[in-house]
Motif scaffolding. Structure first.
Motif, mmCIF file in Angstrom:
data_model
loop_
_atom_site.group_PDB
_atom_site.id
_atom_site.type_symbol
_atom_site.label_atom_id
_atom_site.label_comp_id
_atom_site.label_asym_id
_atom_site.label_seq_id
_atom_site.Cartn_x
_atom_site.Cartn_y
_atom_site.Cartn_z
ATOM 1 N N ASP A 1 0.824 -1.212 0.000
ATOM 2 C CA ASP A 1 0.000 0.000 0.000
ATOM 3 C C ASP A 1 0.860 1.264 0.000
ATOM 4 O O ASP A 1 0.532 2.258 -0.651
ATOM 5 N N HIS A 2 1.977 1.227 0.740
ATOM 6 C CA HIS A 2 2.877 2.376 0.781
ATOM 7 C C HIS A 2 3.458 2.671 -0.592
ATOM 8 O O HIS A 2 3.629 3.831 -0.979
ATOM 9 N N LEU A 3 3.754 1.601 -1.343
ATOM 10 C CA LEU A 3 4.341 1.777 -2.670
ATOM 11 C C LEU A 3 3.316 2.265 -3.692
ATOM 12 O O LEU A 3 3.691 2.725 -4.771
ATOM 13 N N LYS A 4 2.057 2.169 -3.347
ATOM 14 C CA LYS A 4 1.003 2.660 -4.239
ATOM 15 C C LYS A 4 0.724 4.153 -4.026
ATOM 16 O O LYS A 4 0.016 4.765 -4.820
ATOM 17 N N ASP A 5 1.273 4.703 -2.953
ATOM 18 C CA ASP A 5 1.050 6.114 -2.636
ATOM 19 C C ASP A 5 2.121 6.960 -3.329
ATOM 20 O O ASP A 5 3.307 6.884 -2.971
ATOM 21 N N PRO A 6 1.757 7.773 -4.332
ATOM 22 C CA PRO A 6 2.753 8.567 -5.079
ATOM 23 C C PRO A 6 3.567 9.497 -4.186
ATOM 24 O O PRO A 6 4.770 9.692 -4.421
ATOM 25 N N LEU B 1 4.432 9.066 -1.008
ATOM 26 C CA LEU B 1 5.437 8.294 -0.277
ATOM 27 C C LEU B 1 6.557 7.835 -1.201
ATOM 28 O O LEU B 1 7.734 7.856 -0.823
ATOM 29 N N VAL B 2 6.201 7.421 -2.409
ATOM 30 C CA VAL B 2 7.220 6.984 -3.368
ATOM 31 C C VAL B 2 8.188 8.127 -3.673
ATOM 32 O O VAL B 2 9.401 7.923 -3.788
ATOM 33 N N CYS B 3 7.661 9.349 -3.782
ATOM 34 C CA CYS B 3 8.520 10.521 -3.996
ATOM 35 C C CYS B 3 9.471 10.731 -2.821
ATOM 36 O O CYS B 3 10.661 11.038 -3.010
ATOM 37 N N LEU B 4 8.968 10.572 -1.604
ATOM 38 C CA LEU B 4 9.821 10.724 -0.420
ATOM 39 C C LEU B 4 10.900 9.643 -0.379
ATOM 40 O O LEU B 4 12.061 9.923 -0.051
ATOM 41 N N TYR B 5 10.517 8.397 -0.714
ATOM 42 C CA TYR B 5 11.507 7.315 -0.750
ATOM 43 C C TYR B 5 12.591 7.637 -1.784
ATOM 44 O O TYR B 5 13.782 7.429 -1.543
ATOM 45 N N GLY B 6 12.161 8.139 -2.944
ATOM 46 C CA GLY B 6 13.107 8.473 -4.007
ATOM 47 C C GLY B 6 14.059 9.579 -3.609
ATOM 48 O O GLY B 6 15.269 9.523 -3.881
ATOM 49 N N MET B 7 13.538 10.597 -2.929
ATOM 50 C CA MET B 7 14.392 11.699 -2.477
ATOM 51 C C MET B 7 15.415 11.211 -1.455
ATOM 52 O O MET B 7 16.595 11.582 -1.512
ATOM 53 N N GLY B 8 14.968 10.387 -0.526
ATOM 54 C CA GLY B 8 15.888 9.839 0.468
ATOM 55 C C GLY B 8 16.994 9.029 -0.191
ATOM 56 O O GLY B 8 18.177 9.152 0.166
ATOM 57 N N PHE B 9 16.616 8.212 -1.172
ATOM 58 C CA PHE B 9 17.582 7.364 -1.885
ATOM 59 C C PHE B 9 18.618 8.211 -2.618
ATOM 60 O O PHE B 9 19.828 7.984 -2.507
#
Length: 294
Positions: free
Chosen positions: A210-215, A217-225
């Motif tokens: 579900d977290h990966l379906k949230d755009p 959250l995905v943006c935040l994960y990408g920024m952190g990475f």
């Protein structure tokens, strides 16, 4: 619910304990970074291989965080964090006795797994126990501890390795981290608003999907990475450049370059206060603009 309010003695104790926790985690995690040059020489390995001493720990930590967060729902917030820090500090000391690079990587992997118990639970504890209007400041102090730990771990290990070798450097960080663990254990109040739940693996998997379906959250994960990845890559290899000609700097001098990261101690606290006043989105965008300008 009874929340911890800013300005009280218990708030100061909680903030100080998480400062110590952040110091512990990032000192252990990053103490290997300035030692990569030593690993290259002693074990006759390439810089890329030497960087595994940090990369493998980070990967193990990232994966394990998904598990420890759920375990804390069953075992409780404080016990998971305390035992995580205690075991990780002990493993850090044992890493100093590694006879070869393969054994060192095994210990560093175990360190990454056990360290995950702190960052995966810290935000949950703060979110449950700190009053909402003071949460940004409390998290800012925790992150400032991360910054200080990241700097101190690198500077101390780099300096110790220059005079006494990498074995003493890692052992020294482990001993300092044990002290930080005891401070955390003594200072942190037990959870007041935590309710134990059953461990349900199925729900964990569904939650992750579900977290990966949230755009958002995905943006935040990408920024952190991207942001942390570029930062770590830069500092992994800069030591090789600066100790070689034409710079020919000593390991001690190179390790002090990490002091620039101390800015994170002040900026994280300031950012936390600004978030409390102006909201997360505005401050996030402002920080990204500053980063791009830099």
């Amino acid at each position: 619910m009874s929340y911890i309010q800013q300005g009280t003695k218990i708030y100061r104790r909680t903030s100080f304990s998480f400062f110590a926790a952040g110091f512990n985690t990032f000192a252990i995690l990053y103490c290997a970074q300035p030692l990569m040059l030593e690993f290259t020489k002693e074990f006759n390995i390439s810089p890329t291989t030497a960087s595994l001493s940090l990369s493998i720990t980070t990967i193990a930590l990232a994966i394990s965080m998904l598990i420890f967060g759920s375990l804390s729902e069953v075992w409780g917030r404080k016990p998971v964090m305390v035992y995580s820090m205690l075991v990780a500090s002990g493993l850090c000391v044992l890493t100093a006795f590694s006879p070869n690079f393969h054994i060192l990587l095994v210990f560093r992997t175990l360190v990454g797994i056990t360290l995950a118990g702190l960052p995966s639970v810290a935000m949950a504890y703060l979110g449950e126990e700190i009053e909402p209007k003071s949460l940004g400041s409390a998290m800012g102090l925790y992150i400032s501890g991360n910054a200080i730990g990241a700097v101190a771990g690198r500077v101390i290990s780099g300096t110790l390795s220059d005079f006494f070798g990498w074995h003493i450097a890692i052992a020294g960080i482990g001993i300092i981290s044990l002290v930080a663990t005891l401070i955390f254990w003594y200072s942190l109040p037990p959870s007041q608003n935590f309710s134990s739940r059953k461990l349900e693996i199925g729900k964990l998997g569904k939650s992750l999907i579900d977290h990966l379906k949230d755009p958002g959250l995905v943006c935040l994960y990408g920024m952190g990475f991207l942001l942390l990845g570029s930062n770590v890559a830069l500092f992994n290899y800069i030591g090789y450049v600066l100790t070689a000609k034409p710079y020919s700097l000593s390991q001690t001098i190179v390790s002090w370059i990490f002091i620039i990261l101390i800015i994170g101690m002040f900026s994280s606290v300031l950012t936390g206060k600004l978030v409390d006043r102006h909201g997360k989105q505005k401050i996030l965008i402002l920080n990204l603009i500053i980063t791009l300008i830099g």
